[in-house]
Design a protein around this motif. Sequence first.
Motif, PDB file in Angstrom:
ATOM      1  N   UNK A   1     -95.012  62.282 -20.079  1.00  0.00           N
ATOM      2  CA  UNK A   1     -93.958  62.499 -19.087  1.00  0.00           C
ATOM      3  C   UNK A   1     -93.342  63.892 -19.218  1.00  0.00           C
TER       4      UNK A   1
ATOM      5  N   UNK B   1     -92.486  62.085 -34.291  1.00  0.00           N
ATOM      6  CA  UNK B   1     -92.266  61.140 -33.196  1.00  0.00           C
ATOM      7  C   UNK B   1     -90.783  61.080 -32.880  1.00  0.00           C
TER       8      UNK B   1
ATOM      9  N   UNK C   1     -86.746  57.082 -26.591  1.00  0.00           N
ATOM     10  CA  UNK C   1     -87.201  57.654 -25.335  1.00  0.00           C
ATOM     11  C   UNK C   1     -86.529  56.873 -24.214  1.00  0.00           C
TER      12      UNK C   1
ATOM     13  N   UNK D   1     -99.985  50.040 -33.364  1.00  0.00           N
ATOM     14  CA  UNK D   1     -98.815  49.501 -34.058  1.00  0.00           C
ATOM     15  C   UNK D   1     -98.111  50.565 -34.872  1.00  0.00           C
ATOM     16  N   UNK D   2     -98.867  51.313 -35.648  1.00  0.00           N
ATOM     17  CA  UNK D   2     -98.220  52.225 -36.582  1.00  0.00           C
ATOM     18  C   UNK D   2     -98.264  53.686 -36.143  1.00  0.00           C
TER      19      UNK D   2
ATOM     20  N   UNK E   1     -95.136  54.678 -23.286  1.00  0.00           N
ATOM     21  CA  UNK E   1     -93.727  54.990 -23.068  1.00  0.00           C
ATOM     22  C   UNK E   1     -93.493  55.377 -21.615  1.00  0.00           C
ATOM     23  N   UNK E   2     -94.445  56.126 -21.065  1.00  0.00           N
ATOM     24  CA  UNK E   2     -94.316  56.566 -19.682  1.00  0.00           C
ATOM     25  C   UNK E   2     -94.317  55.352 -18.757  1.00  0.00           C
TER      26      UNK E   2
ATOM     27  N   UNK F   1     -97.858  57.248 -31.176  1.00  0.00           N
ATOM     28  CA  UNK F   1     -96.548  57.826 -30.865  1.00  0.00           C
ATOM     29  C   UNK F   1     -96.127  57.524 -29.433  1.00  0.00           C
ATOM     30  N   UNK F   2     -97.080  57.192 -28.589  1.00  0.00           N
ATOM     31  CA  UNK F   2     -96.819  57.104 -27.149  1.00  0.00           C
ATOM     32  C   UNK F   2     -96.791  55.659 -26.653  1.00  0.00           C
TER      33      UNK F   2
ATOM     34  N   UNK G   1     -95.465  51.724 -26.440  1.00  0.00           N
ATOM     35  CA  UNK G   1     -94.344  50.804 -26.628  1.00  0.00           C
ATOM     36  C   UNK G   1     -94.802  49.676 -27.546  1.00  0.00           C
ATOM     37  N   UNK G   2     -94.019  49.421 -28.616  1.00  0.00           N
ATOM     38  CA  UNK G   2     -94.453  48.409 -29.590  1.00  0.00           C
ATOM     39  C   UNK G   2     -94.047  47.016 -29.133  1.00  0.00           C
TER      40      UNK G   2
ATOM     41  N   UNK H   1     -90.868  64.671 -22.171  1.00  0.00           N
ATOM     42  CA  UNK H   1     -91.291  64.377 -23.534  1.00  0.00           C
ATOM     43  C   UNK H   1     -90.922  65.539 -24.443  1.00  0.00           C
TER      44      UNK H   1
ATOM     45  N   UNK I   1     -93.541  52.247 -19.664  1.00  0.00           N
ATOM     46  CA  UNK I   1     -92.494  51.274 -19.999  1.00  0.00           C
ATOM     47  C   UNK I   1     -91.363  51.308 -18.982  1.00  0.00           C
TER      48      UNK I   1
ATOM     49  N   UNK J   1     -97.332  43.436 -29.248  1.00  0.00           N
ATOM     50  CA  UNK J   1     -96.806  44.114 -30.439  1.00  0.00           C
ATOM     51  C   UNK J   1     -97.168  45.591 -30.535  1.00  0.00           C
TER      52      UNK J   1
END
Lengths: 228, 163
Positions: free
Chosen positions: A197, A211, A215, B111-112, B78-79, B115-116, B118-119, A200, B81, B106
Amino acid sequence: MSADQEKLIAELVEKGLAGDMEPINAIEDRVLRSKAKAALAKAKRAAKVAAASAPAEEKPAEEPPSDNPNQKFGKMIEDKFPGSLDADLNDTHIQLKPDNWFDIATWLKSEPALHFDSLQCQTGMDLGENILEARYNLHSMTHDHMIEIRIAVTRDKPNIPSIEQIWRIGDWFERETYDMFGFHFDGHRDHRRMLLPEDWEGYPLRKDYEVQETYHGIIVPKVKQGWE
Amino acid sequence: MGLLENRFQDNVVVAKLDKLIGWARSTSPWYFQFGLACCAIEMMATAASRHDLERLGMMPRSSPRQADVMIVAGTVTMKMALRVKKLYEQMADPKYVIAMGSCATSGGPYWQHGYHVLKGVDIVVPVDVYVPGCPPRPEALIEGLLKLQEKILEERPLTRKMA
Protein backbone atom coordinates in the motif's frame (compact mmCIF):
# COMPACT_ATOMS: atom_id res chain seq x y z
CA MET A 1 38.18 -53.75 11.52
CA SER A 2 41.49 -54.63 13.02
CA ALA A 3 44.70 -52.83 12.14
CA ASP A 4 45.99 -55.96 10.37
CA GLN A 5 43.00 -56.07 8.08
CA GLU A 6 43.29 -52.38 7.30
CA LYS A 7 46.90 -52.83 6.37
CA LEU A 8 46.03 -55.80 4.21
CA ILE A 9 43.28 -53.90 2.39
CA ALA A 10 45.61 -50.95 1.78
CA GLU A 11 48.13 -53.30 0.16
CA LEU A 12 45.45 -54.96 -1.95
CA VAL A 13 44.08 -51.62 -3.13
CA GLU A 14 47.54 -50.59 -4.20
CA LYS A 15 47.89 -53.75 -6.23
CA GLY A 16 44.40 -53.36 -7.63
CA LEU A 17 45.16 -49.85 -8.82
CA ALA A 18 48.18 -51.22 -10.60
CA GLY A 19 45.85 -53.62 -12.43
CA ASP A 20 46.43 -56.77 -10.41
CA MET A 21 43.02 -58.05 -9.23
CA GLU A 22 44.19 -61.56 -8.38
CA PRO A 23 45.02 -61.06 -4.67
CA ILE A 24 41.64 -59.42 -3.96
CA ASN A 25 39.69 -62.18 -5.66
CA ALA A 26 41.71 -64.75 -3.80
CA ILE A 27 40.53 -63.61 -0.34
CA GLU A 28 38.41 -66.30 1.22
CA ASP A 29 36.55 -64.22 3.84
CA ARG A 30 33.55 -62.72 1.97
CA VAL A 31 33.21 -59.66 4.19
CA LEU A 32 36.87 -58.79 3.92
CA ARG A 33 36.81 -59.28 0.15
CA SER A 34 33.86 -56.92 -0.34
CA LYS A 35 35.48 -54.35 1.91
CA ALA A 36 38.63 -54.50 -0.16
CA LYS A 37 36.66 -54.11 -3.38
CA ALA A 38 34.77 -51.12 -1.99
CA ALA A 39 38.03 -49.49 -0.95
CA LEU A 40 39.44 -50.12 -4.41
CA ALA A 41 36.40 -48.55 -6.11
CA LYS A 42 36.74 -45.50 -3.87
CA ALA A 43 40.42 -45.16 -4.66
CA LYS A 44 39.73 -45.43 -8.41
CA ARG A 45 37.03 -42.74 -8.21
CA ALA A 46 39.35 -40.41 -6.31
CA ALA A 47 42.03 -40.96 -8.92
CA LYS A 48 39.55 -40.15 -11.69
CA VAL A 49 38.42 -36.90 -10.03
CA ALA A 50 42.00 -35.83 -9.52
CA ALA A 51 42.73 -36.56 -13.19
CA ALA A 52 39.70 -34.55 -14.34
CA SER A 53 40.47 -31.48 -12.24
CA ALA A 54 44.14 -31.31 -13.04
CA PRO A 55 43.88 -30.21 -16.73
CA ALA A 56 41.20 -27.60 -15.88
CA GLU A 57 43.68 -25.71 -13.76
CA GLU A 58 46.08 -25.33 -16.62
CA LYS A 59 43.46 -24.28 -19.13
CA PRO A 60 43.01 -20.51 -18.46
CA ALA A 61 46.66 -19.78 -19.09
CA GLU A 62 46.53 -20.78 -22.75
CA GLU A 63 43.02 -19.39 -23.39
CA PRO A 64 42.64 -16.68 -26.06
CA PRO A 65 40.91 -13.33 -25.26
CA SER A 66 37.49 -14.12 -23.83
CA ASP A 67 34.42 -14.10 -26.02
CA ASN A 68 32.22 -14.03 -22.95
CA PRO A 69 29.55 -11.39 -23.67
CA ASN A 70 30.05 -9.68 -20.30
CA GLN A 71 33.77 -9.27 -21.06
CA LYS A 72 33.29 -8.34 -24.71
CA PHE A 73 30.47 -5.83 -24.33
CA GLY A 74 31.90 -4.49 -21.09
CA LYS A 75 34.99 -3.53 -23.04
CA MET A 76 32.85 -1.89 -25.74
CA ILE A 77 31.04 0.14 -23.07
CA GLU A 78 34.36 1.20 -21.58
CA ASP A 79 35.61 2.29 -25.01
CA LYS A 80 32.47 4.26 -25.78
CA PHE A 81 31.90 5.75 -22.31
CA PRO A 82 35.31 5.95 -20.60
CA GLY A 83 35.26 5.78 -16.83
CA SER A 84 31.80 4.28 -16.55
CA LEU A 85 32.95 0.92 -15.23
CA ASP A 86 32.85 0.56 -11.45
CA ALA A 87 34.92 -2.63 -11.22
CA ASP A 88 37.12 -4.88 -13.35
CA LEU A 89 35.48 -6.88 -16.10
CA ASN A 90 34.52 -10.43 -15.33
CA ASP A 91 32.53 -13.30 -16.78
CA THR A 92 29.33 -12.87 -14.78
CA HIS A 93 28.40 -9.21 -14.99
CA ILE A 94 29.34 -5.66 -15.90
CA GLN A 95 29.60 -3.33 -12.92
CA LEU A 96 28.65 0.23 -13.87
CA LYS A 97 28.47 3.59 -12.13
CA PRO A 98 24.99 5.12 -11.94
CA ASP A 99 25.96 8.51 -13.43
CA ASN A 100 25.51 8.03 -17.18
CA TRP A 101 23.52 4.81 -17.06
CA PHE A 102 20.67 6.34 -19.08
CA ASP A 103 23.01 7.20 -21.99
CA ILE A 104 24.66 3.78 -21.84
CA ALA A 105 21.29 2.05 -21.83
CA THR A 106 20.08 4.09 -24.79
CA TRP A 107 23.25 3.18 -26.66
CA LEU A 108 22.99 -0.51 -25.74
CA LYS A 109 19.57 -0.65 -27.30
CA SER A 110 20.23 1.46 -30.40
CA GLU A 111 23.74 0.29 -31.38
CA PRO A 112 23.19 -2.21 -34.24
CA ALA A 113 26.03 -4.50 -33.16
CA LEU A 114 24.50 -4.89 -29.69
CA HIS A 115 20.80 -4.22 -30.10
CA PHE A 116 19.69 -5.25 -26.61
CA ASP A 117 15.98 -4.95 -27.31
CA SER A 118 14.74 -6.93 -24.33
CA LEU A 119 15.08 -6.18 -20.64
CA GLN A 120 14.45 -9.61 -19.23
CA CYS A 121 14.69 -8.85 -15.55
CA GLN A 122 15.44 -5.93 -13.33
CA THR A 123 15.78 -6.44 -9.63
CA GLY A 124 17.67 -5.31 -6.59
CA MET A 125 19.93 -6.68 -3.92
CA ASP A 126 20.89 -5.49 -0.48
CA LEU A 127 24.56 -6.31 -0.08
CA GLY A 128 24.68 -5.02 3.49
CA GLU A 129 27.26 -2.46 4.62
CA ASN A 130 25.17 0.38 3.25
CA ILE A 131 25.31 -0.86 -0.35
CA LEU A 132 22.29 -1.52 -2.53
CA GLU A 133 22.69 -2.97 -5.98
CA ALA A 134 20.31 -2.83 -8.94
CA ARG A 135 20.67 -5.55 -11.54
CA TYR A 136 19.56 -5.63 -15.15
CA ASN A 137 19.46 -8.72 -17.37
CA LEU A 138 19.54 -7.69 -21.00
CA HIS A 139 18.98 -9.90 -24.01
CA SER A 140 19.13 -9.27 -27.72
CA MET A 141 16.55 -11.07 -29.80
CA THR A 142 18.39 -10.40 -33.07
CA HIS A 143 21.87 -11.47 -31.96
CA ASP A 144 20.81 -13.81 -29.16
CA HIS A 145 23.35 -12.66 -26.62
CA MET A 146 22.80 -11.55 -23.08
CA ILE A 147 24.60 -9.56 -20.38
CA GLU A 148 24.01 -8.59 -16.81
CA ILE A 149 24.50 -5.01 -15.64
CA ARG A 150 24.95 -4.22 -11.96
CA ILE A 151 24.86 -0.76 -10.48
CA ALA A 152 25.74 -0.25 -6.84
CA VAL A 153 24.56 2.77 -4.85
CA THR A 154 24.51 3.69 -1.19
CA ARG A 155 21.51 3.75 1.12
CA ASP A 156 21.87 7.50 1.70
CA LYS A 157 21.65 8.26 -2.00
CA PRO A 158 19.92 5.36 -3.78
CA ASN A 159 19.41 7.29 -7.01
CA ILE A 160 19.72 5.57 -10.38
CA PRO A 161 18.56 6.98 -13.74
CA SER A 162 15.35 5.32 -14.85
CA ILE A 163 15.40 3.26 -18.03
CA GLU A 164 11.62 3.05 -18.05
CA GLN A 165 11.39 5.07 -21.28
CA ILE A 166 13.93 2.86 -23.05
CA TRP A 167 12.47 -0.54 -22.19
CA ARG A 168 8.80 -0.07 -21.29
CA ILE A 169 8.77 -3.24 -19.19
CA GLY A 170 11.14 -1.39 -16.88
CA ASP A 171 8.16 0.65 -15.67
CA TRP A 172 6.80 -2.08 -13.41
CA PHE A 173 10.21 -3.65 -12.75
CA GLU A 174 11.51 -0.39 -11.36
CA ARG A 175 8.36 0.23 -9.37
CA GLU A 176 8.72 -3.16 -7.71
CA THR A 177 12.41 -2.63 -7.01
CA TYR A 178 11.56 0.73 -5.49
CA ASP A 179 8.80 -0.92 -3.45
CA MET A 180 11.02 -3.62 -2.01
CA PHE A 181 14.44 -1.94 -1.75
CA GLY A 182 13.80 1.79 -1.79
CA PHE A 183 15.84 2.70 -4.83
CA HIS A 184 14.92 6.00 -6.40
CA PHE A 185 14.71 5.86 -10.17
CA ASP A 186 15.22 9.41 -11.44
CA GLY A 187 13.01 10.23 -14.40
CA HIS A 188 10.44 7.49 -13.83
CA ARG A 189 7.07 8.91 -14.85
CA ASP A 190 4.97 6.87 -12.43
CA HIS A 191 7.17 6.41 -9.39
CA ARG A 192 4.78 4.70 -6.97
CA ARG A 193 4.85 1.53 -4.90
CA MET A 194 3.95 -1.55 -6.90
CA LEU A 195 2.61 -4.16 -4.45
CA LEU A 196 2.48 -2.70 -0.97
CA PRO A 197 0.00 0.00 0.00
CA GLU A 198 1.00 3.61 -0.60
CA ASP A 199 1.27 4.37 3.12
CA TRP A 200 3.54 1.42 3.98
CA GLU A 201 6.60 2.27 6.03
CA GLY A 202 10.01 0.97 5.06
CA TYR A 203 11.30 -1.34 2.36
CA PRO A 204 10.81 -5.02 3.26
CA LEU A 205 13.68 -6.64 1.36
CA ARG A 206 16.34 -4.44 2.95
CA LYS A 207 18.38 -6.31 5.51
CA ASP A 208 17.68 -3.75 8.24
CA TYR A 209 13.91 -3.74 7.66
CA GLU A 210 11.80 -3.74 10.77
CA VAL A 211 8.17 -4.78 10.68
CA GLN A 212 5.93 -1.89 11.62
CA GLU A 213 4.09 -2.23 14.90
CA THR A 214 0.62 -1.29 13.69
CA TYR A 215 -0.95 -0.76 10.33
CA HIS A 216 -4.13 1.36 10.34
CA GLY A 217 -4.80 0.32 13.91
CA ILE A 218 -4.22 -3.37 13.22
CA ILE A 219 -1.55 -4.63 15.58
CA VAL A 220 1.15 -6.68 13.93
CA PRO A 221 2.32 -9.24 16.52
CA LYS A 222 6.07 -9.49 16.30
CA VAL A 223 6.88 -12.43 18.51
CA LYS A 224 4.52 -15.36 18.35
CA GLN A 225 4.41 -17.61 21.34
CA GLY A 226 3.26 -21.16 21.86
CA TRP A 227 3.82 -22.38 18.33
CA GLU A 228 7.53 -23.00 18.35
CA MET B 1 -48.13 -28.22 20.59
CA GLY B 2 -51.00 -28.17 23.01
CA LEU B 3 -53.96 -25.96 22.15
CA LEU B 4 -53.18 -25.52 18.46
CA GLU B 5 -52.60 -29.17 17.68
CA ASN B 6 -55.04 -30.90 15.31
CA ARG B 7 -57.14 -27.78 14.87
CA PHE B 8 -56.13 -27.11 11.28
CA GLN B 9 -56.10 -28.98 7.99
CA ASP B 10 -53.29 -31.41 7.22
CA ASN B 11 -51.23 -29.04 5.10
CA VAL B 12 -50.87 -26.42 7.81
CA VAL B 13 -47.75 -26.50 9.95
CA VAL B 14 -47.63 -24.74 13.23
CA ALA B 15 -44.34 -23.38 14.54
CA LYS B 16 -42.93 -20.62 16.66
CA LEU B 17 -42.02 -17.63 14.52
CA ASP B 18 -38.77 -17.42 16.44
CA LYS B 19 -37.74 -20.91 15.39
CA LEU B 20 -39.15 -20.49 11.92
CA ILE B 21 -36.93 -17.50 11.18
CA GLY B 22 -33.90 -19.42 12.41
CA TRP B 23 -34.84 -22.36 10.22
CA ALA B 24 -35.34 -20.16 7.16
CA ARG B 25 -32.02 -18.39 7.67
CA SER B 26 -30.10 -21.57 8.25
CA THR B 27 -31.30 -23.23 5.06
CA SER B 28 -30.41 -20.40 2.71
CA PRO B 29 -27.16 -18.79 3.77
CA TRP B 30 -26.04 -17.19 0.55
CA TYR B 31 -22.31 -16.78 0.61
CA PHE B 32 -20.11 -14.03 -0.64
CA GLN B 33 -17.94 -14.98 -3.60
CA PHE B 34 -14.68 -13.88 -2.09
CA GLY B 35 -11.57 -15.82 -3.03
CA LEU B 36 -8.18 -14.44 -2.05
CA ALA B 37 -5.70 -17.25 -2.72
CA CYS B 38 -5.49 -20.99 -3.30
CA CYS B 39 -8.39 -21.68 -0.92
CA ALA B 40 -10.61 -19.99 -3.49
CA ILE B 41 -10.01 -22.90 -5.85
CA GLU B 42 -11.34 -25.33 -3.23
CA MET B 43 -14.28 -23.04 -2.59
CA MET B 44 -15.06 -23.03 -6.31
CA ALA B 45 -14.78 -26.81 -6.36
CA THR B 46 -17.20 -26.97 -3.45
CA ALA B 47 -19.67 -24.81 -5.30
CA ALA B 48 -19.33 -26.77 -8.54
CA SER B 49 -21.41 -29.78 -9.49
CA ARG B 50 -19.44 -32.55 -7.77
CA HIS B 51 -19.90 -31.21 -4.26
CA ASP B 52 -22.76 -28.89 -5.15
CA LEU B 53 -23.34 -26.35 -2.40
CA GLU B 54 -26.77 -25.47 -3.76
CA ARG B 55 -28.18 -28.62 -2.24
CA LEU B 56 -27.52 -26.93 1.12
CA GLY B 57 -29.35 -23.86 -0.09
CA MET B 58 -26.17 -21.90 -0.66
CA MET B 59 -25.44 -19.89 -3.72
CA PRO B 60 -22.61 -17.50 -4.44
CA ARG B 61 -23.41 -13.82 -4.57
CA SER B 62 -21.06 -11.26 -6.06
CA SER B 63 -22.18 -8.36 -3.92
CA PRO B 64 -21.78 -8.10 -0.16
CA ARG B 65 -25.23 -6.56 0.08
CA GLN B 66 -26.88 -9.76 -1.10
CA ALA B 67 -24.76 -12.15 0.95
CA ASP B 68 -25.26 -13.60 4.42
CA VAL B 69 -22.01 -15.50 4.83
CA MET B 70 -18.52 -14.30 4.01
CA ILE B 71 -16.14 -17.15 3.35
CA VAL B 72 -12.67 -15.66 3.73
CA ALA B 73 -10.87 -18.06 1.44
CA GLY B 74 -7.17 -17.35 1.44
CA THR B 75 -4.29 -15.26 2.69
CA VAL B 76 -5.36 -11.87 3.99
CA THR B 77 -2.61 -9.32 3.50
CA MET B 78 -2.46 -6.08 5.41
CA LYS B 79 -3.52 -4.26 2.27
CA MET B 80 -6.52 -6.57 1.89
CA ALA B 81 -7.41 -6.53 5.61
CA LEU B 82 -8.83 -3.03 5.33
CA ARG B 83 -10.92 -4.10 2.35
CA VAL B 84 -12.13 -7.26 4.12
CA LYS B 85 -13.32 -5.09 6.97
CA LYS B 86 -15.03 -2.68 4.59
CA LEU B 87 -16.79 -5.51 2.76
CA TYR B 88 -17.91 -7.05 6.04
CA GLU B 89 -19.38 -3.74 7.10
CA GLN B 90 -21.34 -3.53 3.86
CA MET B 91 -23.10 -6.86 4.41
CA ALA B 92 -26.63 -6.72 5.76
CA ASP B 93 -27.43 -8.28 9.14
CA PRO B 94 -27.56 -11.12 10.02
CA LYS B 95 -24.06 -11.81 8.78
CA TYR B 96 -21.61 -14.59 9.42
CA VAL B 97 -17.94 -15.17 8.66
CA ILE B 98 -16.15 -18.41 7.93
CA ALA B 99 -12.36 -18.33 8.12
CA MET B 100 -11.30 -20.92 5.56
CA GLY B 101 -7.81 -22.40 5.67
CA SER B 102 -4.73 -21.82 7.80
CA CYS B 103 -4.00 -18.34 6.47
CA ALA B 104 -7.40 -16.92 7.33
CA THR B 105 -7.47 -18.58 10.75
CA SER B 106 -3.97 -17.78 11.96
CA GLY B 107 -1.70 -16.48 9.24
CA GLY B 108 -0.74 -20.01 8.21
CA PRO B 109 2.75 -20.33 6.75
CA TYR B 110 3.24 -16.58 7.25
CA TRP B 111 2.71 -16.99 10.98
CA GLN B 112 6.10 -15.75 12.03
CA HIS B 113 7.95 -14.08 9.18
CA GLY B 114 5.24 -12.70 6.93
CA TYR B 115 5.55 -8.97 7.48
CA HIS B 116 2.62 -8.29 5.17
CA VAL B 117 0.09 -10.92 6.31
CA LEU B 118 -2.71 -10.46 8.78
CA LYS B 119 -2.29 -13.13 11.47
CA GLY B 120 -5.84 -14.40 11.38
CA VAL B 121 -8.87 -12.64 9.95
CA ASP B 122 -10.46 -12.60 13.43
CA ILE B 123 -8.29 -9.58 14.18
CA VAL B 124 -10.50 -7.43 11.93
CA VAL B 125 -13.88 -9.22 11.72
CA PRO B 126 -15.73 -11.60 14.10
CA VAL B 127 -15.42 -15.21 12.90
CA ASP B 128 -18.15 -17.82 13.43
CA VAL B 129 -16.53 -20.97 12.08
CA TYR B 130 -12.88 -21.80 11.50
CA VAL B 131 -12.10 -24.42 8.86
CA PRO B 132 -8.57 -25.80 9.19
CA GLY B 133 -6.57 -27.09 6.24
CA CYS B 134 -4.09 -25.79 3.71
CA PRO B 135 -6.26 -25.59 1.70
CA PRO B 136 -9.20 -27.50 3.22
CA ARG B 137 -10.83 -30.14 1.05
CA PRO B 138 -14.36 -29.37 -0.13
CA GLU B 139 -15.65 -31.89 2.41
CA ALA B 140 -14.00 -29.90 5.18
CA LEU B 141 -15.58 -26.69 3.97
CA ILE B 142 -18.99 -28.37 3.78
CA GLU B 143 -18.47 -29.59 7.34
CA GLY B 144 -17.79 -26.01 8.34
CA LEU B 145 -20.86 -24.76 6.54
CA LEU B 146 -23.02 -27.42 8.23
CA LYS B 147 -21.63 -26.30 11.58
CA LEU B 148 -22.60 -22.76 10.68
CA GLN B 149 -26.10 -23.91 9.73
CA GLU B 150 -26.42 -25.58 13.13
CA LYS B 151 -25.36 -22.38 14.78
CA ILE B 152 -27.88 -20.29 12.83
CA LEU B 153 -30.63 -22.82 13.53
CA GLU B 154 -30.14 -22.41 17.24
CA GLU B 155 -30.49 -18.66 17.08
CA ARG B 156 -33.65 -17.08 18.50
CA PRO B 157 -33.75 -13.68 16.82
CA LEU B 158 -37.04 -12.64 18.47
CA THR B 159 -36.20 -13.76 21.99
CA ARG B 160 -34.94 -11.03 24.23
CA LYS B 161 -31.55 -11.88 25.59
CA MET B 162 -31.15 -11.83 29.35
CA ALA B 163 -28.55 -9.37 30.47
